[in-house]
Structure formats: C-alpha cells, structure tokens
Design a protein around this motif. Structure first.
Motif, PDB file in Angstrom:
ATOM      1  N   SER A   4       3.760   0.220 -18.507  1.00 13.97           N
ATOM      2  CA  SER A   4       3.307   1.552 -18.925  1.00 13.97           C
ATOM      3  C   SER A   4       2.027   1.466 -19.754  1.00 13.97           C
ATOM      4  O   SER A   4       1.129   2.294 -19.618  1.00 13.97           O
ATOM      5  N   LYS A   5       1.947   0.412 -20.602  1.00 13.76           N
ATOM      6  CA  LYS A   5       0.757   0.242 -21.426  1.00 13.76           C
ATOM      7  C   LYS A   5      -0.422  -0.256 -20.603  1.00 13.76           C
ATOM      8  O   LYS A   5      -1.566   0.195 -20.788  1.00 13.76           O
ATOM      9  N   SER A   6      -0.168  -1.170 -19.665  1.00 13.50           N
ATOM     10  CA  SER A   6      -1.252  -1.734 -18.860  1.00 13.50           C
ATOM     11  C   SER A   6      -1.901  -0.675 -17.974  1.00 13.50           C
ATOM     12  O   SER A   6      -3.086  -0.751 -17.679  1.00 13.50           O
ATOM     13  N   ARG A   7      -1.105   0.318 -17.541  1.00 11.47           N
ATOM     14  CA  ARG A   7      -1.683   1.384 -16.716  1.00 11.47           C
ATOM     15  C   ARG A   7      -2.748   2.153 -17.473  1.00 11.47           C
ATOM     16  O   ARG A   7      -3.802   2.481 -16.927  1.00 11.47           O
ATOM     17  N   LEU A  12      -8.470   3.323 -18.890  1.00 10.79           N
ATOM     18  CA  LEU A  12      -9.598   3.269 -19.819  1.00 10.79           C
ATOM     19  C   LEU A  12     -10.771   2.509 -19.211  1.00 10.79           C
ATOM     20  O   LEU A  12     -11.939   2.909 -19.341  1.00 10.79           O
ATOM     21  N   ILE A  13     -10.473   1.424 -18.500  1.00  8.19           N
ATOM     22  CA  ILE A  13     -11.531   0.603 -17.909  1.00  8.19           C
ATOM     23  C   ILE A  13     -12.230   1.332 -16.770  1.00  8.19           C
ATOM     24  O   ILE A  13     -13.462   1.391 -16.716  1.00  8.19           O
ATOM     25  N   ILE A  76     -14.483  -3.762  -5.271  1.00  6.91           N
ATOM     26  CA  ILE A  76     -15.588  -2.817  -5.094  1.00  6.91           C
ATOM     27  C   ILE A  76     -15.970  -2.179  -6.421  1.00  6.91           C
ATOM     28  O   ILE A  76     -17.164  -1.911  -6.671  1.00  6.91           O
ATOM     29  N   PHE A  77     -14.991  -1.947  -7.305  1.00  7.40           N
ATOM     30  CA  PHE A  77     -15.315  -1.430  -8.637  1.00  7.40           C
ATOM     31  C   PHE A  77     -16.216  -2.413  -9.380  1.00  7.40           C
ATOM     32  O   PHE A  77     -17.227  -2.023  -9.972  1.00  7.40           O
ATOM     33  N   LEU A 182     -17.100  -4.567 -17.140  1.00  3.75           N
ATOM     34  CA  LEU A 182     -16.874  -5.702 -16.236  1.00  3.75           C
ATOM     35  C   LEU A 182     -15.886  -6.691 -16.824  1.00  3.75           C
ATOM     36  O   LEU A 182     -14.989  -7.187 -16.131  1.00  3.75           O
ATOM     37  N   ALA A 183     -16.029  -6.987 -18.131  1.00  2.00           N
ATOM     38  CA  ALA A 183     -15.112  -7.928 -18.780  1.00  2.00           C
ATOM     39  C   ALA A 183     -13.695  -7.381 -18.775  1.00  2.00           C
ATOM     40  O   ALA A 183     -12.724  -8.113 -18.490  1.00  2.00           O
TER      41      ALA A 183
END
Length: 472
Positions: A4-7, A12-13, A76-77, A182-183
């Motif tokens: 849930s947190k990683s989503r 955000l990224i 692609i992102f 990118l990072a």
C-alpha cells in the motif's frame, strides 16, 4: 515495504512527468520576451518556441502510450524522462532560435513518451475505485501546482540576475528534477506487464507529423514573409495530407490493423461536437497566455517577476475551481462548462475594455486573471468529461488519445493563427498603444472563439446515456 505504501511512492515518482511537462508550458509563457532577446528571435520564431513543443507532443502522444504497452511502462517512462531532461538542457544551451525550436520539438516528443505512462500506472496501481479517485485527485493537484510553480519560476528566474541568463535557467531547472525522478524510478518503480503483440503505426505517425508541420509552419512563417506563394502551396498540401492520413487510418481499421486513430470514433456525433469544443477551448487558452504576457511585459512594462506573480493568481483561481468542477459536472452536465465559459467572457470583455484605457492597476489585473483562471479551471476538466462521457467502454483508450492529440494540436494552431493576428496588428511598433491595439484585435478573435464554443455546447447532447451514433 508494504504494498500500500509502495503504490503511493510509485505515484509520487510518475507524477514528475506531468509536473515537468506542465511547468514547461507555463514557465515558457512568462519567459517569452526574455527568450526573444536572448536568441535574437523574430516574432515568428517566438511563436514556434511554443508551437514546436506542442507539435512534437501531439504527433507522438498516442504512440507513447503504445510503446509503454509493448516494451513496459517503466522502461518507456525512464526513456522519456531521460530524453526530456536531456532535451531541456539542449534548449538551455541553444545558441540560435532555429536550434532552440528544434530542441523544443524533441522536448515535446519526449514529453509524449513519459506522460501517458503516468495515467497507465494510475490505472494499474489503483484498482480500488476509492483509491483511484484519490490518485486522480493528486494528478489534478499536480497539474495545478505545476501551473503556479511555472508562472512563478518563469518570472523569478528571468528577472533576477544570475551567472547564467535567466531564460536558460528555466530549461536547466528540469535537470535536478529529472535526475530525482530517474533515481526514484530506478529504485521504486516496478515494471508492468508487456504486450508484445501491440502494433505501431509508423507511417501514420510520419504522415500526421508532416501534415501538422505543413499546417502550422506556413501559418507562422507566411505572415512574417508577406505570404509568399510557397506558404499557400504548403498550406494547400496540408489539406491533401490530412485527407490521405484519415484515408490511411480508415483503410487500416477496415483491414484489422492498428491505426494511430480509430476512425470509428468519428461516427459518434456528441464526441465530434466535443472535439470541436476542445478545439475552440485550447485555441483560446494558449493564445491568451502568449498575448497577455507580451502585453504585460512589453506593453505595460511590468518586469517578468511582477508578471509571473500576477499569473500565479491565474493558477490559484484555476486550481481552486478545478477542485469543485469535478463534483458539479455529474449533477449539472454541460451547464458547468457553460459557467466556465461565462467567466472567460467576463474576463476577456473586461480586459478589452479597461486595458485600452488608463483605468487599470495591478490589483485589477490580478482580479481579472483570477476570474480567467477560475473559468479555465472549470472549463478544461468539464469539457473532458462531457466529450468522453458517452463514448463506449471499448473505445475509451482510443478516445482519450485522440482527445489529447486534438488538445495539443489546437493549442499550436491558436498560437499560430490568433498569435499571428496579434503580431500583424503590432507591426514594427513597440509602444504601449500598439501593444494594446494588438491585444484588442487578438482578444476579439478570442471572444469569437468563445462564442463558437458556446454554440457548440448548446447543441451538444446533455444526457448521460449512450453516445449518439451518426446514421442511427
């Protein structure tokens, strides 16, 4: 890390893509006079600084989404963000107007690669309707923040003196933000499934790109060179190329291929009317940003920082109203769009009346920009809703791609045509009176565009039911 947190970290990224692409639209708006001086650009080359980015974006937007399906959205992102960062630096290093406009075109292409992946990730990461609604809300909030930040940074960086000219810094600012994105994507973004069977319409992309250039370039350069024969010849060829493009797309559809644009969409009457509404709205929107910043800085002699702060008020009005328009559109339908258009009529009408006299001040301009921003904040998301609401589910992706392509193309066309009216009336003069006259002439064209938009909205079906199919 909990899923849930990683989503939300992933969200955000990927929100860096719309953040940077929208900042680049608004930051350019304030910096246009400084860019013109920096690269010794002509009026036509100034128009192309805006239009070339939009052309690259429009021509490759649908293909950018398909590339994510075929090769993986993370890949692609990352490619799009890397190219966007690199082309931003190229823009900042440009030594001539020609080089800058070439770099701006490829910057638009790179934006077309990265932005569609954001919407795809939102769909894939947030399957729960409540969570998806929150994610879409953050997407909208990001666009609002980007518009405000772009206006402020455009004024701040071009007015205050640094060791690098401010107009170059507006492009270099994408470098640290791009590196952070990118990072984060390398570390936290997960690759999605790929669809190796997805097809690309390369001839369609080439034909669309050439058609768009043959339409926009002579409209901009033709005026500056006195409408020579070649400008009319290229304009006429654009009509033929667009005809061939749509015939090509229809032929591929009938053969079961993968055309860039699904021509079946053009059989839905309300969707067609919606596209015409999008055309009018974005012809109006991007042109206003150009002519108003030229009037404020070159006509009223406001420095870029003051102009940027005034346009921040525009961004605030747009952000606030957009938060409420989504709640109202489901209840009141196209009446919400008409309300936004009414605000725009009030704003432009008042500006045309008061800006040609001495009865204006910075607080008054700020009020007009707030009303104008509020109108756009209502009109843009509501037009999207009423245009796409009746499109059958199986056409949803194709309709969204065509809508976005039409949006960018309309913006470029508005800058070319109404921007051309502005520069034609301005002529070789640089005093306040002539800038006011140029703004008035272009503003009357803007009012005509709003009037056409209003008529289209009045004839558009307002029922939430199925789309009206032409021929039924």
């Amino acid at each position: 890390m909990p899923e849930s947190k990683s989503r939300w970290i992933a969200l955000l990224i990927v929100l860096f893509a719309p953040l940077l692409s929208v900042i680049d639209v608004f930051i350019i708006n304030i910096a246009i006079p400084a860019i013109r001086k920096g690269v010794h650009a002509t009026e036509a080359e100034v128009q192309l600084v805006i239009a070339s980015y939009l052309l690259g974006y429009a021509a490759f937007l649908i293909t950018g989404g398909r590339l994510g399906d075929h090769f993986g959205r993370k890949r692609i992102f990352l490619t799009g963000m890397l190219l966007f960062t690199a082309t931003s630096c190229w823009c900042g290093l440009s030594g001539s107007a020609l080089e800058l406009n070439i770099a701006r075109f490829f910057q638009g292409v790179s934006a077309a690669l990265m932005v569609p992946q954001t919407l795809s990730y939102i769909q894939l990461l947030f399957q729960n309707p409540e969570d998806r609604a929150k994610a879409v809300g953050w997407f909208g909030f990001t666009l609002g923040v980007a518009s405000i930040a772009g206006q402020f940074l455009g004024g701040f960086l071009t007015w205050f003196h640094f060791f690098i000219p401010g107009w170059r810094l507006i492009f270099f600012i994408n470098l640290p933000l791009g590196i952070i994105s990118l990072a984060g994507a390398f570390r936290y973004l997960k690759e999605t499934g790929v669809n190796a069977s997805s097809k690309f319409d390369i001839p369609g992309v080439v034909l669309l790109t050439v058609s768009l250039f043959c339409l926009i370039i002579p409209l901009i350069l033709g005026r500056e060179y006195g409408w020579p024969w070649w400008s009319w010849a290229i304009l006429l060829s654009s009509a033929l190329l667009f005809f061939l493009f749509f015939k090509n797309q229809d032929r591929k559809r009938l053969r079961g291929g993968a055309p860039l644009i699904n021509t079946d969409l053009l059989k839905f009457r309300d969707f067609n009317i919606g596209l015409l509404c999008v055309f009018c709205l974005f012809v109006f929107h991007n042109t206003y940003l150009l002519i108003s910043t030229l009037l404020f800085q070159n006509g009223f002699q406001y420095n870029p920082f003051i102009a940027g702060k005034l346009f921040v008020i525009f961004g605030i009005g747009s952000t606030i109203s957009s938060l409420y328009s989504g709640k109202l559109i489901g209840r009141y339908g196209k009446k919400v769009v008409l309300a936004g258009v009414f605000f725009l009529f009030v704003s432009i009408g008042a500006q045309l009346f008061f800006f040609s006299s001495d009865h204006y001040s910075q607080p008054f301009i700020a009020l007009m920009l707030f009303i104008h921003g509020a109108g756009m904040g209502v009109a843009i998301p509501s037009t999207l809703n009423v245009t796409l609401k009746s499109v059958p589910a199986e056409f949803a992706g194709a309709a969204s791609g065509l809508y976005s392509t039409f949006q960018q193309t309309s913006s470029a066309l508005g800058v070319s045509v109404i921007g051309g009216v502005f520069f034609s009336v301005l002529g070789k003069y640089a005093d306040r009176l002539h800038y006011e006259q140029a703004f008035k002439a272009a503003g009357l064209c803007e009012l005509l565009t709003l009037l056409i938009l209003s008529v289209l909205l009045l004839i558009m079906p307002d029922s939430p039911g199925a789309a009206v199919h032409i021929g039924e």
